[in-house]
Design a protein around this motif. Structure first.
Motif, short mmCIF file in Angstrom:
data_model
loop_
_atom_site.label_atom_id
_atom_site.label_comp_id
_atom_site.label_asym_id
_atom_site.label_seq_id
_atom_site.Cartn_x
_atom_site.Cartn_y
_atom_site.Cartn_z
N THR A 1 0.66 -1.33 0.00
CA THR A 1 0.08 0.18 -0.17
C THR A 1 0.63 1.29 0.11
O THR A 1 1.82 1.45 1.00
N ASN B 1 -5.10 -2.67 -7.42
CA ASN B 1 -6.04 -3.27 -6.88
C ASN B 1 -7.27 -2.37 -6.39
O ASN B 1 -8.55 -2.44 -6.45
N SER B 2 -6.63 -1.03 -5.84
CA SER B 2 -7.60 0.06 -5.59
C SER B 2 -6.86 1.03 -5.74
O SER B 2 -5.42 1.26 -5.18
N ARG C 1 -7.42 5.23 -4.08
CA ARG C 1 -8.28 6.39 -3.63
C ARG C 1 -7.90 7.58 -3.53
O ARG C 1 -6.79 8.01 -2.82
N SER D 1 -13.46 9.99 -0.14
CA SER D 1 -12.50 9.03 -0.64
C SER D 1 -13.14 8.67 -2.18
O SER D 1 -14.30 8.12 -2.15
N GLU E 1 -12.87 6.48 -5.57
CA GLU E 1 -12.00 5.49 -6.23
C GLU E 1 -11.50 5.95 -7.59
O GLU E 1 -12.29 6.12 -8.61
N LYS F 1 -9.09 3.94 -9.42
CA LYS F 1 -8.16 2.63 -9.73
C LYS F 1 -8.11 2.67 -11.37
O LYS F 1 -6.94 2.41 -11.83
N ASP F 2 -9.16 2.75 -12.00
CA ASP F 2 -8.87 2.88 -13.70
C ASP F 2 -7.75 3.96 -14.00
O ASP F 2 -6.75 3.56 -14.94
N SER G 1 -4.18 2.92 -12.98
CA SER G 1 -3.88 1.51 -13.85
C SER G 1 -3.29 1.98 -15.25
O SER G 1 -2.41 1.48 -15.50
N ASP H 1 -3.42 0.32 -3.30
CA ASP H 1 -2.99 -0.87 -2.76
C ASP H 1 -2.64 -1.47 -4.48
O ASP H 1 -3.24 -1.64 -5.29
N TRP H 2 -1.48 -2.10 -4.47
CA TRP H 2 -0.99 -2.73 -5.60
C TRP H 2 -0.05 -4.10 -5.46
O TRP H 2 0.31 -4.26 -4.12
#
Length: 403
Positions: free
Chosen positions: A46, A114-115, A117, A179, A181, A183-184, A187, A233-234
């Motif tokens: 993280t 994985n996430s 934020r 918070s 998200e 993620k995309d 990534s 989180d990766w």
């Protein structure tokens, strides 16, 4: 070492006459963080990133007019300016855009996100907030690298990810972190052909509609503790660049470097919250900017809970809370309520300082015991307090009571 029949004895630390005779532990290991042929399989991590200075967030107009501003205490995310006359009257002239940079990112190319934020904090109460569009970018490294900032035209023309998020907050509460998200977006940047270690993750935020609303979040200059953060989180199947893995020392140094310098001393609140963490309780304040996401489960939810570092099966190791301060516990910070609801102890005093010292004394005694207030057993937690510059005799007296 000597031997007598089947009995074998060795020097202890105290009986050894020189350093060579004292017990030693010699370990050989194959992982060299500096070598390129070392690796670790199945790494999960993280990364908590923060805006590091006032040049890492800025605002500008979407049509490139005006200039880039990075000194304001807030970042507008909902402003829309319309034409007021002519054939274009009541159509969009430009929107206010906000940019946020997270520099020196230590995530290897090809990592699975994985996430991710994005955490932002409103600087006031806002209702009927319009949808906010968010896209990512990986340059520039600074909005204002030297004596001048990048032009508003260049900021407005930043190459963005096709991946985007539309955030619909509805209403926002002052100082209550949100918070989002993303993620995309993260990534897409981390897996792009140009990505490498120490690159920048950037985000642009602006009104996704045409109705202007006065809505803003804290910038770095507005609040170092409430400025934007990014929690990622990766995982990666194989990591060869081991130097990017933080040690506990690295994490402590980063936390200390990110501390602000408020006028008060929240020593009592810090002690109470550290105790909640040790016992695996809920944080007293459940806003996402009031706890480290790495030490909780269900972060961002009402049932958030600390992950206790105490191993219930370990009956040998000792557990400690270390307090380091240069002042009295001035801030009220609802210390008495925190300790009462968390650990079931009551305390009082005629002033914030006296009440907090008394609360800390009661909490230290409770932590040092081996049973909860209801009689069920618990692990003992020792308290060590260091005050730099004791000052008044009152501090000396209370410090002795904590020992």
């Amino acid at each position: 070492m000597s031997a007598a029949k089947s009995l074998r004895t060795a020097y202890s630390y105290d009986t050894a006459s020189n350093a060579a005779q004292r017990p030693r532990l010699v370990m050989s290991f194959s992982v060299n963080p500096e070598a390129t042929d070392s690796c670790i399989k199945n790494v999960s991590k993280t990364s908590v990133l923060a805006v590091s200075n006032g040049n890492d967030d800025a605002a500008w107009n979407s049509d490139g007019s005006g200039s880039v501003g990075s000194t304001s205490g807030s970042l507008g995310i909902n402003a829309v300016t319309l034409y007021t006359s002519g054939s274009l009257k009541n159509t969009v002239k430009y929107k206010g855009e906000a940019g946020i940079l997270f520099k020196g990112v230590q995530i290897p190319k090809g990592a699975t996100i994985n996430s991710a934020r994005l955490i932002v904090t409103p600087n006031n109460n806002y209702s009927s907030v319009q949808a906010v569009k968010i896209q990512g970018f990986s340059s520039p490294q600074h909005f204002c690298p030297s004596s001048s900032c990048v032009s508003a035209a260049n900021a407005a023309a930043l190459p963005l990810t096709t991946q985007n998020i539309v955030w619909n907050p509805g209403s926002l509460s002052k100082n209550s972190a949100e918070s989002i998200e993303v993620k995309d977006i993260v990534s897409a940047l981390v897996n792009s052909s140009s990505w490498d270690l120490d690159k920048t993750l950037g985000f642009k935020l602006w009104n996704n509609g045409t109705t202007s609303k006065n809505t803003a979040i804290y910038s770095f200059n507005g609040s170092t503790t409430r400025s934007p953060r990014l929690v990622i989180d990766w995982t990666i199947n194989e990591l060869k660049q081991l130097t990017i893995l933080e040690t506990v020392r690295d994490q402590i140094e980063a936390e200390v470097n990110n501390l602000g310098t408020p006028s008060g001393t929240p020593l009592g609140a810090a002690f109470a919250e550290a105790s909640r963490y040790m016992y695996g309780l809920q944080p007293y304040n459940k806003s996402v900017d009031d706890y480290d996401p790495r030490v909780v489960t269900n972060g961002g939810a009402s049932n958030v809970q600390y992950i206790s570092p105490i191993d219930e099966a370990d009956n040998c190791s000792a557990n400690y809370v270390f307090l380091l301060t240069d002042g009295e516990p001035l801030n009220d910070a609802k210390v008495a309520q925190n300790i009462s609801t968390g650990m079931g102890k009551t305390c009082s005093g005629s002033s914030n300082v006296l009440r907090n010292w008394n609360c800390m004394k009661e909490l230290a005694a409770y932590n040092n015991s081996v049973s909860k207030t209801n009689g069920t057993p618990k692990k003992r937690i020792y308290t060590s307090t260091m005050i730099l510059g004791l000052g008044s005799g009152r501090n000396r007296i209370w410090l002795r009571l904590l020992l």
